[in-house]
Scaffold this active site. Structure first.
Site, PDB file in Angstrom:
ATOM      1  N   SER A  23      14.027  20.486 -18.863  1.00 15.13           N
ATOM      2  CA  SER A  23      12.800  21.254 -19.056  1.00 15.13           C
ATOM      3  C   SER A  23      13.130  22.462 -19.918  1.00 15.13           C
ATOM      4  O   SER A  23      14.220  23.024 -19.829  1.00 15.13           O
ATOM      5  CB  SER A  23      12.272  21.709 -17.698  1.00 15.13           C
ATOM      6  OG  SER A  23      11.477  22.876 -17.846  1.00 15.13           O
TER       7      SER A  23
ATOM      8  N   GLU B  73       8.888   7.623 -17.436  1.00  7.42           N
ATOM      9  CA  GLU B  73       7.501   8.037 -17.680  1.00  7.42           C
ATOM     10  C   GLU B  73       6.984   7.507 -19.015  1.00  7.42           C
ATOM     11  O   GLU B  73       5.826   7.090 -19.124  1.00  7.42           O
ATOM     12  CB  GLU B  73       7.402   9.569 -17.640  1.00  7.42           C
ATOM     13  CG  GLU B  73       7.649  10.123 -16.236  1.00  7.42           C
ATOM     14  CD  GLU B  73       7.917  11.620 -16.241  1.00  7.42           C
ATOM     15  OE1 GLU B  73       7.433  12.328 -17.144  1.00  7.42           O
ATOM     16  OE2 GLU B  73       8.633  12.083 -15.333  1.00  7.42           O
TER      17      GLU B  73
ATOM     18  N   HIS C 258       0.838  -1.225   0.000  1.00  3.84           N
ATOM     19  CA  HIS C 258       0.000   0.000   0.000  1.00  3.84           C
ATOM     20  C   HIS C 258       0.867   1.267   0.000  1.00  3.84           C
ATOM     21  O   HIS C 258       0.463   2.301   0.524  1.00  3.84           O
ATOM     22  CB  HIS C 258      -0.942   0.037   1.209  1.00  3.84           C
ATOM     23  CG  HIS C 258      -1.746  -1.214   1.370  1.00  3.84           C
ATOM     24  ND1 HIS C 258      -2.979  -1.397   0.802  1.00  3.84           N
ATOM     25  CD2 HIS C 258      -1.461  -2.367   2.030  1.00  3.84           C
ATOM     26  CE1 HIS C 258      -3.440  -2.599   1.109  1.00  3.84           C
ATOM     27  NE2 HIS C 258      -2.525  -3.221   1.850  1.00  3.84           N
TER      28      HIS C 258
ATOM     29  N   LYS D 261      15.823  21.608 -13.945  1.00  3.54           N
ATOM     30  CA  LYS D 261      15.113  20.324 -13.966  1.00  3.54           C
ATOM     31  C   LYS D 261      15.886  19.208 -14.648  1.00  3.54           C
ATOM     32  O   LYS D 261      16.542  19.399 -15.656  1.00  3.54           O
ATOM     33  CB  LYS D 261      13.778  20.482 -14.691  1.00  3.54           C
ATOM     34  CG  LYS D 261      12.772  21.288 -13.904  1.00  3.54           C
ATOM     35  CD  LYS D 261      12.096  20.453 -12.842  1.00  3.54           C
ATOM     36  CE  LYS D 261      10.902  19.748 -13.434  1.00  3.54           C
ATOM     37  NZ  LYS D 261      10.253  18.876 -12.471  1.00  3.54           N
TER      38      LYS D 261
END
Ligand code: ARG
Length: 475
Positions: free
Chosen positions: A276, A289, A155, A282
């Site tokens: 970025s 992803e 969890h 960044k």
């Protein structure tokens, strides 16, 4: 070039030609189409429908064409409907009327399935090799971290301490199931459709078994109607590919979380991160992803195929032309994605201090308290209750359960004696889990060696099949 037209007063309307056309995507089948045609020509010669000399001429022209397809000297043009018509045009350009002779005794309906099966056999082997190499990279990363303890989660909450290598290696186990499925696909689907004709079988090629063997198939289909309309092998392949993508998506999600500032478990190599356009500081885990994101697309491809097949009439219907693009897409996506994921993992730095810094927090040793009581004869339900009370006490004192003193533990229950102390460490918890799938160093070391062995066996199998396949293609 169209392969039909005798009974038509006009050619197809432009809109129809455009809709009907598949050559811009099924051109990927060209090398397989040529190889199937070479085997078919040998069948026609054996059956006496082509003379020795004509068969030799057609075979030589097909072989020439196969080189020209490879070099790009021959390709489809605006008039070609599909790969089969383009190849026949190429042959006619070389041989004149004789170029149209090889089509006897078969239909595009059995041909396209045969081509597509060969394409899939070839490409699923390529995917298998990529998957095996990914499993190996993960296995190697796990071996390098064999001494590192980590909190294990359920969890997404601290649950029990584990070896970090155990956490990494779980992905290799999933990938081995994928390899097993792909191998299973090969063994079930190695059945040649040649001889099925349009739907009723062929009157001109009496020995499709020989053609099947020449093309490396394990056998010949036994129902011509079934085999020209069966796309189970496509749906199965799409499932196997989607399952790989789902496994990659879970790796992607895990690395994305580990890469957050909050976790800080992993630092991705610059070559496997992206920046970025607005925020100069960044460094984003875009590969992870994309691994997560691609799964949606591959599941969509599977869904598209299943939906096309549902309730479809027999035997061949043009709906079936929709079977190819989802497969090409799923395969091509994975062939781009897997090497990137592999590189991301191979070059990642695991931040050992961060990973092991919280192994005992979140009362992750509460199960040890319960297991200790069970060893001294307490039924587990009671032991669970007592351990829960120890957690409540720790919470009220704002500490973790293993930080309670012997005296404090004894106030919870007299069975919680000083002997419990030896079990109340992450190291002890991990090393006590010696079951075959468990997280003890001994268990994990054995599991990693077994993984190595399985990956070796799969790799040898894939290598053997690839050699066999390329031998068949160049024969
Ligand atoms: N391009 C077609 C396909 O991919 C080949 C088979 C065409 N057969 C036919 N009866 N029109 O399905």
């Amino acid at each position: 070039m169209a392969l039909w037209g005798g009974r038509f007063a006009t050619g197809p309307d432009e809109s129809v030609a455009k809709l009907s056309r598949s050559v811009h995507f099924d051109w990927r089948l060209a090398p397989y189409d040529i190889r199937v045609n070479i085997a078919h020509v040998a069948g026609l010669k054996r059956a006496g429908y082509l003379s020795e000399g004509d068969a030799a001429k057609i075979t030589a022209a097909l072989k020439e064409l196969s080189v020209e397809v490879l070099t790009g000297d021959f390709t489809y043009n605006d008039s070609d409907e599909d790969v089969h018509s383009a190849i026949e045009r190429g042959l006619i350009e070389k041989l004149g009327e004789l170029g149209g002779a090889f089509r006897a005794g078969r239909s595009r309906n059995d041909l396209v399935v045969t081509d597509f099966k060969l394409y899939l056999i070839d490409h699923l082997l390529q995917i298998s090799l990529e998957v095996a190499q990914l499993a190996q990279v993960i296995d190697d990363a796990a071996k390098a971290q064999i001494d590192l303890l980590a909190p294990g989660f359920t969890h997404l909450q601290h649950a029990q301490p584990i070896l970090f290598s155990h956490e990494l290696a779980k992905h290799s186990h999933a990938l081995l199931r994928d390899l097993d499925r792909l191998k299973d696909w090969q063994s079930r689907n190695s059945i040649s459709p040649i001889g099925a004709g349009a739907l009723a079988g062929s009157a001109l090629v009496p020995n499709p078994e020989i053609t099947a063997a020449e093309l490396g198939f394990g056998g010949v289909a036994r129902n011509s109607i079934d085999v020209v309309s069966d796309r189970d092998f496509v749906a199965e392949a799409l499932f196997d590919l989607a399952m790989i993508a789902v496994h990659l998506s879970r790796i992607g999600e895990e690395f994305t979380i580990w890469n957050t500032q909050e976790f800080g478990w992993v630092t991705l190599d610059d070559a496997f991160s992206t920046g970025s356009s607005i925020m100069p500081q960044k460094k984003n885990p875009d590969i992870a992803e994309l691994a997560r994101g691609k799964a949606g697309r591959l599941i969509g491809n599977l869904t598209a195929m299943m939906t096309t097949l549902k309730g479809l009439a027999f035997a061949y219907n043009r709906d079936l032309q929709e079977d190819k693009e989802p497969v090409f897409d799923s395969i091509e996506q994975l062939l781009v994605l897997i090497p990137a994921v592999r590189g991301m993992i191979a070059t990642a730095t695991f931040n050992r201090d961060r990973i092991s810094s919280q192994i005992e927090t979140g009362h992750s040793l509460a199960t040890e308290v319960a297991d200790f009581l069970v060893r001294s004869g307490t039924p587990f339900a009671t032991a669970h209750e007592i351990s829960g009370r120890a957690v409540a006490l720790a919470q009220s004192l704002d500490c973790d359960v293993h930080e309670l003193s012997d005296e404090q533990l004894a106030t919870v229950h007299p069975s919680l004696t000083g002997e419990l102390r030896a079990s109340l460490s992450a190291k002890a918890a991990v090393e006590s889990r010696t079951s075959i799938s468990g997280t003890s160093t001994k268990s994990v070391t054995t599991q990693l060696a077994q993984l190595d062995e399985k990956i070796r066996t799969f790799t040898a199998y894939i290598d053997g099949e690839q050699k066999r396949f390329s031998g068949m293609m160049s024969a």
